[in-house]
Design a protein around this motif. Structure first.
Motif, short mmCIF file in Angstrom:
data_model
loop_
_atom_site.label_atom_id
_atom_site.label_comp_id
_atom_site.label_asym_id
_atom_site.label_seq_id
_atom_site.Cartn_x
_atom_site.Cartn_y
_atom_site.Cartn_z
N UNK A 49 11.85 0.26 -3.83
CA UNK A 49 10.51 0.63 -3.40
C UNK A 49 9.97 1.57 -4.48
N UNK A 50 8.80 1.30 -5.00
CA UNK A 50 8.28 2.13 -6.09
C UNK A 50 7.04 2.90 -5.66
N UNK A 51 6.85 4.03 -6.34
CA UNK A 51 5.62 4.83 -6.22
C UNK A 51 5.32 5.37 -7.60
N UNK A 52 4.04 5.45 -7.94
CA UNK A 52 3.63 6.05 -9.21
C UNK A 52 2.37 6.88 -8.97
N UNK A 53 2.30 8.02 -9.65
CA UNK A 53 1.12 8.87 -9.52
C UNK A 53 1.46 10.32 -9.78
N UNK A 54 0.48 11.17 -9.62
CA UNK A 54 0.70 12.61 -9.76
C UNK A 54 1.64 13.10 -8.67
N UNK A 55 2.51 14.00 -9.03
CA UNK A 55 3.38 14.62 -8.03
C UNK A 55 2.64 15.81 -7.44
N UNK A 56 1.67 15.50 -6.58
CA UNK A 56 0.83 16.53 -5.99
C UNK A 56 0.81 16.36 -4.47
N UNK A 57 0.38 17.41 -3.78
CA UNK A 57 0.51 17.44 -2.33
C UNK A 57 -0.29 16.35 -1.63
N UNK A 58 -1.47 15.98 -2.17
CA UNK A 58 -2.30 15.00 -1.47
C UNK A 58 -1.69 13.60 -1.48
N UNK A 59 -0.68 13.38 -2.32
CA UNK A 59 -0.04 12.07 -2.37
C UNK A 59 0.90 11.83 -1.18
N UNK A 60 1.26 12.91 -0.48
CA UNK A 60 2.08 12.80 0.74
C UNK A 60 3.38 12.00 0.52
N UNK B 208 5.88 7.02 -17.54
CA UNK B 208 6.16 5.74 -18.17
C UNK B 208 4.94 5.24 -18.92
N UNK B 209 5.19 4.50 -19.99
CA UNK B 209 4.10 3.81 -20.68
C UNK B 209 3.56 2.72 -19.75
N UNK B 210 2.41 2.17 -20.09
CA UNK B 210 1.85 1.09 -19.27
C UNK B 210 2.82 -0.07 -19.16
N UNK B 211 3.44 -0.42 -20.28
CA UNK B 211 4.36 -1.56 -20.28
C UNK B 211 5.57 -1.28 -19.39
N UNK B 212 6.10 -0.06 -19.46
CA UNK B 212 7.26 0.28 -18.65
C UNK B 212 6.91 0.40 -17.18
N UNK B 213 5.71 0.92 -16.89
CA UNK B 213 5.27 1.01 -15.50
C UNK B 213 5.12 -0.38 -14.91
N UNK B 214 4.56 -1.29 -15.70
CA UNK B 214 4.44 -2.67 -15.23
C UNK B 214 5.82 -3.25 -14.94
N UNK B 215 6.77 -2.94 -15.81
CA UNK B 215 8.14 -3.45 -15.62
C UNK B 215 8.76 -2.88 -14.35
N UNK B 216 8.49 -1.60 -14.06
CA UNK B 216 9.01 -1.00 -12.83
C UNK B 216 8.43 -1.72 -11.61
N UNK B 217 7.13 -1.97 -11.62
CA UNK B 217 6.51 -2.68 -10.50
C UNK B 217 7.10 -4.09 -10.37
N UNK B 218 7.27 -4.77 -11.49
CA UNK B 218 7.82 -6.12 -11.46
C UNK B 218 9.24 -6.14 -10.90
N UNK B 219 9.97 -5.06 -11.15
CA UNK B 219 11.35 -4.96 -10.68
C UNK B 219 11.44 -4.58 -9.21
N UNK B 220 10.33 -4.15 -8.63
CA UNK B 220 10.33 -3.62 -7.26
C UNK B 220 10.09 -4.71 -6.23
N UNK B 221 10.61 -4.45 -5.04
CA UNK B 221 10.32 -5.33 -3.91
C UNK B 221 9.01 -4.96 -3.24
N UNK B 222 8.69 -3.66 -3.23
CA UNK B 222 7.51 -3.16 -2.52
C UNK B 222 6.95 -1.95 -3.27
N UNK B 223 5.64 -1.77 -3.20
CA UNK B 223 5.00 -0.53 -3.65
C UNK B 223 4.57 0.24 -2.42
N UNK B 224 4.86 1.54 -2.37
CA UNK B 224 4.50 2.36 -1.21
C UNK B 224 3.57 3.49 -1.63
#
Length: 224
Positions: A39-50, A101-117
């Motif tokens: 399960x992947x998540x990407x974004x700022x590590x900030x409180x509003x991301x919950x 992650x770079x854009x290419x690596x982030x794309x690879x992480x998403x591709x490797x994931x079953x779900x984005x949360x």
């Protein structure tokens, strides 16, 4: 006074963020996650991301899928707080911090994931959600702000009430254990993401500018 207006989205790179050509297991090698549902998540590590909501959901998912792993891409001030909660929930072996992650690596992480949360109730668009969808994976998000505009219930993923980590866990389990459903929703998500490609959005900007120019010329002619 009132003037006509329209909303034009930001654009995403659907050539980088696209469905994988390699198998998920091959892609998982780069992240040391071979043989594990991701399960992947990407974004700022900030409180509003919950992200605490996702962590609590993962603790429940672990009871049914012991080798589940949540891969967190990004950085920010909330990381120490999240690490403390991870220890309290005894899911140290089920969470992976992969950093920026770079854009290419982030794309690879998403591709490797079953779900984005995503558990944030504050998204005005959420580009990372669209990027994940462009990679052909389903989304489990919350029913708040802009997310329902992109995440069609039962079409491209599922939406749960804000802060409801039990409901999120149930949807994550459903998707991780049902590859055919995940594939179906992921394919539909890709089609949605294509509406926000650079080509589509740039065309909308061109049409808008052309309309402004035409109206400006028309007003000039009326004055003369």
């Amino acid at each position: 006074f009132y003037q006509p207006s329209c909303v034009i989205s930001n654009q995403i790179d659907i050539k980088t963020f696209k469905p994988a050509e390699l198998s998920k297991e091959e892609l998982k090698k780069d992240f040391g996650l071979v043989g594990r549902p991701v399960v992947s998540f990407a974004g700022r590590f900030s409180s509003e991301k919950r992200v605490e909501v996702i962590l609590r959901a993962i603790a429940l998912v672990k009871e049914e899928i012991p080798n589940i792993v949540l891969s967190l891409a990004g950085h920010g001030a909330e990381e120490p707080k999240w690490r403390k909660l991870i220890t309290e929930l005894s899911i140290e072996g089920n969470v992976s911090f992969v950093g920026m992650l770079s854009k290419a690596q982030l794309a690879k992480l998403f591709q490797a994931s079953e779900v984005f949360a995503i558990a944030s109730p504050a998204e005005t668009q959420s580009m990372v959600t669209l990027q994940a969808m462009a990679c052909g994976i389903p989304v489990v998000g919350v029913r708040a702000r802009a997310l329902p505009e992109y995440v069609g219930e039962g079409e491209t993923g599922y939406l749960v009430p804000v802060d409801d980590y039990v409901a999120m866990a149930q949807r994550l389990i459903q998707l991780v254990t049902n590859p055919e459903l995940s594939l179906q929703l992921g394919r539909a998500g890709r089609l949605v993401a294509e509406r926000y490609s650079s080509e589509v959005i740039c065309t909308k900007w061109e049409e808008l500018y052309q309309k402004v120019i035409t109206n400006y010329k028309k007003r000039g002619e009326e004055k003369t």
